[in-house]
Write an enzyme that holds these catalytic residues in place. Structure first.
Site, PDB file in Angstrom:
ATOM      1  N   GLY A  28      72.077  46.347  36.512  1.00  0.00           N
ATOM      2  CA  GLY A  28      72.988  45.915  37.568  1.00  0.00           C
ATOM      3  C   GLY A  28      72.822  46.819  38.769  1.00  0.00           C
ATOM      4  N   GLN A  88      75.396  51.019  46.399  1.00  0.00           N
ATOM      5  CA  GLN A  88      74.343  51.897  45.868  1.00  0.00           C
ATOM      6  C   GLN A  88      73.073  51.878  46.714  1.00  0.00           C
ATOM      7  OE1 GLN A  88      74.745  50.196  41.679  1.00  0.00           O
ATOM      8  NE2 GLN A  88      74.197  52.317  41.301  1.00  0.00           N
ATOM      9  N   CYS A 122      74.109  54.784  35.016  1.00  0.00           N
ATOM     10  CA  CYS A 122      74.195  54.243  36.373  1.00  0.00           C
ATOM     11  C   CYS A 122      73.002  54.761  37.172  1.00  0.00           C
ATOM     12  CB  CYS A 122      75.499  54.687  37.023  1.00  0.00           C
ATOM     13  SG  CYS A 122      75.704  54.099  38.713  1.00  0.00           S
ATOM     14  N   LEU A 123      72.402  53.891  37.981  1.00  0.00           N
ATOM     15  CA  LEU A 123      71.229  54.308  38.769  1.00  0.00           C
ATOM     16  C   LEU A 123      71.580  55.393  39.781  1.00  0.00           C
ATOM     17  CD1 LEU A 123      69.503  50.850  39.384  1.00  0.00           C
ATOM     18  CD2 LEU A 123      68.911  52.591  37.685  1.00  0.00           C
ATOM     19  N   HIS A 151      81.549  47.527  35.437  1.00  0.00           N
ATOM     20  CA  HIS A 151      80.871  48.708  35.988  1.00  0.00           C
ATOM     21  C   HIS A 151      80.481  48.463  37.451  1.00  0.00           C
ATOM     22  CE1 HIS A 151      77.913  52.174  35.754  1.00  0.00           C
ATOM     23  NE2 HIS A 151      77.516  51.523  36.835  1.00  0.00           N
ATOM     24  N   GLU A 152      79.863  47.297  37.714  1.00  0.00           N
ATOM     25  CA  GLU A 152      79.430  46.998  39.088  1.00  0.00           C
ATOM     26  C   GLU A 152      80.620  46.792  40.013  1.00  0.00           C
ATOM     27  OE1 GLU A 152      76.480  47.668  39.716  1.00  0.00           O
ATOM     28  OE2 GLU A 152      75.864  47.715  37.617  1.00  0.00           O
ATOM     29  N   HIS A 187      81.995  49.839  41.563  1.00  0.00           N
ATOM     30  CA  HIS A 187      81.267  50.331  42.742  1.00  0.00           C
ATOM     31  C   HIS A 187      81.856  49.750  44.028  1.00  0.00           C
ATOM     32  CE1 HIS A 187      78.066  52.728  41.017  1.00  0.00           C
ATOM     33  NE2 HIS A 187      77.693  51.766  40.196  1.00  0.00           N
TER      34      HIS A 187
END
Ligand code: NI
Length: 188
Positions: A45, A50, A98-99, A140-141, A144
């Site tokens: 994702g 991000q 997470c990236l 999670h997304e 953000h």
């Protein structure tokens, strides 16, 4: 085009993102770039903050989870202006990554089931229920877009133990094989 991913500590990750309309410039190109960036860094994702855009948009492809989580099959989607309108009381724990926080994974407790209202890439409105790994990745997304990252949801004691590691990530003191923007990068 692969875009650099913003690392933990960058102010854009703390901002509440803004809704967009269908006049948003070059939206399809942005969505394509986000998928390309996500696949390149082996994520499931990616949310627009991000890549340093404070807008309410995220992309998901959860299919790498399919072996352990059958519900992830073909779960590839674009979410625009999403709103989670219902959460189950029942929760479960899953080890998230997470990236924006490379080389780190922590257990996070979240509701097992959600109902979400959103627009797809054609600005068609949907209201859908998700559970299992799909509900997990969506939440999670969605965080953000609300200016949160998953470590904001780990127990305060645990977060304290992670303090040095988190500082290291924000300074670029981390081994990562995709391009990133480090907010507190030190010159050496
Ligand atoms: Ni993330």
């Amino acid at each position: 085009m692969i875009l650099p991913v913003v690392a933990y500590g960058h102010p854009v990750l703390k901002r509440v993102a803004e809704e967009i309309d269908n006049n948003y410039p070059e939206l399809q190109k942005l969505i394509d770039d986000m998928f390309e960036t996500m696949y390149h860094s082996e994520g499931v994702g990616l949310a627009a903050p991000q890549i340093n855009k404070s807008i309410r948009l995220f992309v998901i492809d959860a299919s790498p989870f399919v072996e352990n989580y059958p519900e992830a099959k073909d779960f590839k989607k674009v979410f625009i202006n999403p709103e989670i309108i219902e959460y189950s009381e029942e929760c479960w724990t899953f080890r998230e990554g997470c990236l924006s926080l490379p080389d780190m994974n922590e257990d996070v407790v979240r509701p097992s089931k959600i109902t979400i209202n959103y627009l797809d890439e054609n600005f068609i409105e949907h209201e859908e229920e998700y559970d299992g790994i799909c509900a997990r990745v969506i939440q999670h997304e969605y965080d953000h877009l609300e200016g949160k990252v998953y470590v904001d949801r780990v127990a305060p004691m645990r977060k304290m133990l992670l303090k040095n590691k988190l500082r290291g990530i924000s300074e670029g003191n981390v081994d990562v094989d995709y391009k990133m923007i480090f907010p507190n990068k030190r010159r050496r």
